[in-house]
Design an enzyme around this catalytic site. Sequence first.
Site, PDB file in Angstrom:
ATOM      1  NE  ARG A  34      -4.168  -1.670   2.009  1.00 28.23           N
ATOM      2  CZ  ARG A  34      -4.881  -2.227   2.977  1.00 28.23           C
ATOM      3  NH1 ARG A  34      -4.505  -2.085   4.231  1.00 28.23           N
ATOM      4  NH2 ARG A  34      -5.951  -2.926   2.698  1.00 28.23           N
ATOM      5  CE  LYS A 205     -20.800 -15.858   6.884  1.00 31.35           C
ATOM      6  NZ  LYS A 205     -20.537 -14.798   7.879  1.00 31.35           N
ATOM      7  N   GLY A 361      -9.361  -8.728  -1.027  1.00 31.15           N
ATOM      8  CA  GLY A 361      -8.454  -9.447  -0.137  1.00 31.15           C
ATOM      9  C   GLY A 361      -7.894 -10.770  -0.594  1.00 31.15           C
ATOM     10  N   GLY A 384     -13.103  -3.911   0.569  1.00 31.68           N
ATOM     11  CA  GLY A 384     -14.498  -3.504   0.720  1.00 31.68           C
ATOM     12  C   GLY A 384     -14.921  -2.465  -0.309  1.00 31.68           C
TER      13      GLY A 384
HETATM   14  P1  AMP Z   1     -14.015 -14.403   1.339  1.00 34.66           P
HETATM   15  O1  AMP Z   1     -13.310 -13.550   2.350  1.00 34.66           O
HETATM   16  O2  AMP Z   1     -15.501 -14.453   1.502  1.00 34.66           O
HETATM   17  O3  AMP Z   1     -13.585 -14.097  -0.074  1.00 34.66           O
HETATM   18  O4  AMP Z   1     -13.587 -15.898   1.660  1.00 34.66           O
HETATM   19  C1  AMP Z   1     -12.268 -16.331   1.593  1.00 34.66           C
HETATM   20  C2  AMP Z   1     -12.121 -17.544   2.440  1.00 34.66           C
HETATM   21  O5  AMP Z   1     -13.010 -18.544   2.029  1.00 34.66           O
HETATM   22  C3  AMP Z   1     -10.751 -18.148   2.355  1.00 34.66           C
HETATM   23  O6  AMP Z   1     -10.109 -18.009   3.595  1.00 34.66           O
HETATM   24  C4  AMP Z   1     -11.003 -19.606   2.028  1.00 34.66           C
HETATM   25  O7  AMP Z   1     -10.229 -20.481   2.805  1.00 34.66           O
HETATM   26  C5  AMP Z   1     -12.460 -19.779   2.345  1.00 34.66           C
HETATM   27  N1  AMP Z   1     -13.070 -20.864   1.567  1.00 34.66           N
HETATM   28  C6  AMP Z   1     -13.053 -21.018   0.250  1.00 34.66           C
HETATM   29  N2  AMP Z   1     -13.665 -22.151  -0.125  1.00 34.66           N
HETATM   30  C7  AMP Z   1     -14.082 -22.763   0.999  1.00 34.66           C
HETATM   31  C8  AMP Z   1     -14.769 -23.972   1.273  1.00 34.66           C
HETATM   32  N3  AMP Z   1     -15.143 -24.801   0.289  1.00 34.66           N
HETATM   33  N4  AMP Z   1     -15.038 -24.280   2.555  1.00 34.66           N
HETATM   34  C9  AMP Z   1     -14.649 -23.452   3.554  1.00 34.66           C
HETATM   35  N5  AMP Z   1     -13.994 -22.293   3.366  1.00 34.66           N
HETATM   36  C10 AMP Z   1     -13.718 -21.936   2.093  1.00 34.66           C
END
Ligand code: AMP
Length: 403
Positions: A34, A205, A361, A384
């Site tokens: 950054r 999620k 991220g 974000g």
């Molecule tokens: P996000 O911050 O929502 O983009 O999520 C990223 C995180 O999702 C990472 O730390 C991954 O380890 C996790 N992730 C990706 N695929 C899976 C999965 N199938 N089950 C559990 N965690 C996951």
Amino acid sequence: MSKFSSFDFSGKKALVRVDFNVPIKDGKITDDTRIKAALPTIKKILRDGGSVVLMSHWGRPIKDLEKKPELTPADFSLSRIVQHLSQLIGVPVIFTEDSIGEDAANKAAALQKGQILLLENLRFYKEEEKGDAGFAEKLSKYGNVYVNDAFGTAHRAHASTAIIANNFDNSSKLFGLLMEAEVDAAQKILSQSERPFTAIIGGAKVSDKILIIENLLERATDIIIGGGMAYTFAKAMGGNIGQSLCEDDKLDMARALLETAKAKGVNIHLPEDSLAADRFANEAQTQIADNKNIPDGWMGLDIGPKAQAAFKAVILNSKTILWNGPMGVFEMETFQAGTKAIAEAVAEATVNGAFSLVGGGDSVAAVNKFGIADKVSYVSTGGGALLEFFEGKVLPGIAAIAE
Ligand code: AMP
């Protein structure tokens, strides 16, 4: 030429909002991306014969100092980056022990051409996050031109990121080079995307990504959904997903999204198979499983080989690609193949002429891990802020300048 590049800063005192919220461990900066991203803006102002007053936030001092008694204000001070910043620019950086007040006012007033001043962490003041107009006005006195180069905080209507701009007329407020590049790249995806336009959305999620998927349904031709969130969709379609991640309160919403996509003619690509594990660990037992039939006691932690091949074909056929979120738990070696395959496909499509933007991220961590950061068109520094941009929201930091 952009407004910033053609602006003559000679004799100007530029008040530059940067995002120096860099990770620091045991007093050492562990990732200075950054800071480096802001250097071209700072250097251009100095080259023109101007001076620079830098302002940034670092962490959340007010909240954290209240919650964690072992921390002290020194743990949030921007003084910890002065030395590194001075080395990177090649000019000693002057530091003020306060963001507003006598020390800051005196040092800002005395600043000479070619000099740089860094104000203490703005978030020591609650007025910063509240977007307080009085606080913004005090800051505005430290310069006669306002430059916003902090895309990472552009989604916040804070004093230094948005409200402060009210104190400058249109000819003396502008984006810095980083902000210009971020906005250009994001706008290219949203407003001038060449089709086929594929959005790759992954991560843990669904609830975090609903708004972005809804907005992309208006623009993309194809949406690839991977990562943990894909299992909520698989279950919504009647599949057995074993112990895979699932948001049961989002099943109706997942079905509704699939129906909207169908009505709009947008192709939604869900993984056909998964690499399933008997526990959430790098050393887990694994097997390839059909996504609609993951055995009880097993969880999908990466997309499988059929999904990789299918997603790759879609990506290689695209002219515009937006990627946010990993395809699996790529932090663990056992479950990194899916995300790696997608990263390589995005790089290949880019070589073939597609415009690709990676942001948010974990996807940035993934492109860095798999060494393709310089093989995609643009890697965003915004987390974000980038997500909110693609959700279709107006970002206060952009609106304050681009009136
Ligand atoms: P996000 O911050 O929502 O983009 O999520 C990223 C995180 O999702 C990472 O730390 C991954 O380890 C996790 N992730 C990706 N695929 C899976 C999965 N199938 N089950 C559990 N965690 C996951």
